[in-house]
Every structure is written in C-alpha cells, then in structure tokens.
Design an enzyme around this catalytic site. Structure first.
Site, PDB file in Angstrom:
ATOM      1  N   LYS A   1       6.476 -10.982  -7.228  1.00  0.00           N
ATOM      2  CA  LYS A   1       6.048 -10.164  -6.926  1.00  0.00           C
ATOM      3  C   LYS A   1       4.793 -10.234  -6.406  1.00  0.00           C
ATOM      4  CE  LYS A   1       4.836  -5.546  -7.401  1.00  0.00           C
ATOM      5  NZ  LYS A   1       3.281  -5.942  -6.793  1.00  0.00           N
ATOM      6  N   SER A   2       4.077  -9.979  -5.326  1.00  0.00           N
ATOM      7  CA  SER A   2       2.762 -11.062  -4.825  1.00  0.00           C
ATOM      8  C   SER A   2       2.457 -11.043  -6.118  1.00  0.00           C
ATOM      9  CB  SER A   2       2.207  -9.706  -3.884  1.00  0.00           C
ATOM     10  OG  SER A   2       3.274 -10.298  -2.936  1.00  0.00           O
TER      11      SER A   2
ATOM     12  N   GLY B   1      -1.680  -1.074  -5.202  1.00  0.00           N
ATOM     13  CA  GLY B   1      -3.222  -2.409  -6.012  1.00  0.00           C
ATOM     14  C   GLY B   1      -2.725  -3.259  -6.472  1.00  0.00           C
TER      15      GLY B   1
ATOM     16  N   CYS C   1      -1.907  -6.862   2.017  1.00  0.00           N
ATOM     17  CA  CYS C   1      -1.789  -5.982   1.428  1.00  0.00           C
ATOM     18  C   CYS C   1      -2.845  -4.801   1.883  1.00  0.00           C
ATOM     19  CB  CYS C   1      -1.513  -6.592   0.276  1.00  0.00           C
ATOM     20  SG  CYS C   1      -1.733  -5.336  -1.266  1.00  0.00           S
TER      21      CYS C   1
ATOM     22  N   LYS D   1       3.418 -13.148   5.107  1.00  0.00           N
ATOM     23  CA  LYS D   1       3.737 -11.910   5.740  1.00  0.00           C
ATOM     24  C   LYS D   1       2.257 -11.412   6.383  1.00  0.00           C
ATOM     25  CE  LYS D   1       5.728  -8.574   2.971  1.00  0.00           C
ATOM     26  NZ  LYS D   1       5.756  -7.486   1.328  1.00  0.00           N
TER      27      LYS D   1
ATOM     28  N   GLY E   1       9.949   2.215   4.704  1.00  0.00           N
ATOM     29  CA  GLY E   1      10.911   3.368   4.519  1.00  0.00           C
ATOM     30  C   GLY E   1      11.431   3.545   6.429  1.00  0.00           C
TER      31      GLY E   1
END
Length: 309
Positions: free
Chosen positions: A45-46, A72, A130, A164, A219
C-alpha cells in the site's frame, strides 16, 4: 510453451500481472494473500511516514463500469511496510515493490533515505499522483515541483526507483513530463492512477462521503485514457525505462492491449477489488489464449507493436 515472463530493472518476473498499490495490500493478511496469488509480483500500500486512517466512509463504491473512491491514503505507516519487505527479503523474495507516498517532499526524502540505508533490494514506486488528499495537489501535475522532487531524490537514492503518474490528457504535457523523466535514472513509470475528481450520482445523491462526493474514477471508464498514457510514454521515454500499465483491466484482452501499447507489466485495481486475487489466474489464462491464437510465444512478440494507420 507460451511465457508471460517479463523484466523490469534487470529483475525477472514469472508473469506480467500485479496489484495496483491502493488495492488489497494494506494489512499483513492482504499482503500474504497477494504473495500467494497468481500474480507475478505484488506491491505494498502507498505509505506515509506515519499511519493514516484515511477519509471517512463510505469512501469506495463499485460501479457498473468501474469504481469511484476517495480513500485518502489509509495505511499502517512506513515502518510497518519497511519491516514487511525486509522480512520478505529474508525469505528470498526481493522482487516485490514498495510504494511510497509522502504528504510532503520532506517526508518522501526521509522515507527514501531510510530505504537507501536499509537492506531493501526490491523496487520503489514513488507515488506522485494521489488525487484524494484534501488540500494536497497532485505533484505530477506541477512540472516544476516534479523536477524538484526527482532532483532531490536522485541526489542520494541509488536503488531501483520508478514513479506513479496521474493521467495526462494534453500532448504537450506528455512531452513536458517525458523530458523531465528522461533526465533521471528512473527504472519504470506506472500509468495511470485514477482519474481524479469525478462525480457519480445515484437518484439524487452522491455515493461517497469525502469531498462532497468527488473521487477518483477507475475501471472500464478509464481504459482508453490509460492506454493513451502507456502508449505516449512508451514512445517518448528512454527505452531503458519500463512502463507499468494500470487502468481498466477486467479481461485478458485488456492486459493484451496494455502490453500492445508498450507496457512491460500490468497492474489490476478495480477488478481486484471486485473479484479478489482469483482475478490473476483468470487474466493469465485469457491472455495466454489470445497469444495462442495469434501465434505469440512471449510478451516481446507484441509488446509496443500497436499498429498505426
């Protein structure tokens, strides 16, 4: 014999599939499930320097064509994940990915300094994208800031590292970002993160609580954008920088298209949330069937070979 083997930063993986860093990889149980799944590798997980509970619920909802979330960055904190990957190394697993997403540049520098000094031998994915932290802009959309981050990181960091990225939509922006990334010894880029600040409505209400219902969309909704980003960065980046595709992967055909556009590995997010880790064996089987019908034996037989009119 059809092979799904792939290589990133001189590390070989048994197949080209892995989880996206936000999905099924926060707790020790989830990470163990990923380790024992049919994926070629897995990513943590980040993480932030300190543990975070993330945004209030409901913060993730499955949709007909994908998902919307405003998580979050909930995570158990940097020390938990560093201990986890180092313990995996002791068991002989050094081909896993460690995702880092500090809330400040200073936090990222602190975490990467500790990784640099540690025995970690895997790959780090530095999250510049993010979209769901209230009050925090996406670094990947601030090109001067992106260059500042990379300049400071690579002034001391020597281990395999990638970034990313958020989705880009303008041709000039692809070129500007690629020009920055090509200056640094980056090993891979992951594209894309979710498309930020979408709004989904049922009846007369939003479906998630944070930010008035605005959240990252994933998606099938995002696959064309994801493929465009994979393709453009494959064409613009140095050939020693691998592409990890992410976005809209539901079937083996979706994996095939990511690789056709230039991806070396493919991450699964929304569909992993919906189907759990059994999705990897399904995708592998479907991808091999496509390759068989086209007489492809390895991924390199078609990677980046998208035909243009």
């Amino acid at each position: 014999m059809i092979s799904l083997e792939t290589t990133i930063s001189n590390k070989k993986f048994s197949n080209c599939l892995m989880n996206a860093s936000g999905v099924k990889c926060m707790t020790l149980e989830e990470l163990s499930n990923m380790k024992n799944s049919g994926s070629g590798t897995w990513i943590t997980k980040s993480c932030t320097l300190s543990p975070r509970e993330g945004n209030p619920s409901p913060r993730y909802v499955d949709l007909k064509l994908g998902s919307i979330n405003s998580m979050g960055l909930p995570n158990l904190g940097f020390e938990f994940y560093l201990d986890y990957v180092l313990n995996e190394h002791k068991e002989g697993n050094d081909n896993l990915f460690f995702s880092v997403a500090g809330l400040t540049l200073e936090d990222n520098i602190e975490m990467l300094n500790q990784i640099e000094k540690s025995d970690f031998q895997g790959l780090v994915e530095l999250n510049l994208s993010c979209p769901n932290i209230p009050g925090k802009p996406q670094t990947g959309y601030d090109f001067e800031r992106t260059e500042e981050v990379l300049n400071k990181v690579f002034s001391f960091y020597t281990k395999p590292l990638g970034v990313k990225l958020p989705p880009y939509f303008d041709m000039v922006h692809f070129e500007m970002v690629a020009e920055i990334l090509n200056k640094y010894p980056i090993q891979f880029v992951t594209c894309i993160n979710s498309i930020g600040n979408a709004l989904y409505i049922e009846d007369e209400s939003v479906v998630i609580k944070p930010k008035g219902g605005f959240g990252g969309i994933g998606g099938a909704y995002v696959k064309p954008t994801a493929l465009a980003n994979v393709r453009m960065f494959y064409k613009l980046l140095r050939k020693d920088i691998s592409i990890i595709g992410c976005g809209g992967v539901e079937t083996g055909r979706d994996v095939f298209e990511h690789i056709l556009c230039g991806a070396s590995m493919v991450q699964v997010g929304t569909q992993l949330m919906k189907d759990d880790t059994k999705i990897f064996s399904k995708l592998s089987s479907e991808l091999k069937e496509i390759m068989k019908t086209k007489n492809y034996v390895t991924l390199s037989d078609f990677k980046g070979m998208l035909k243009e009119l």
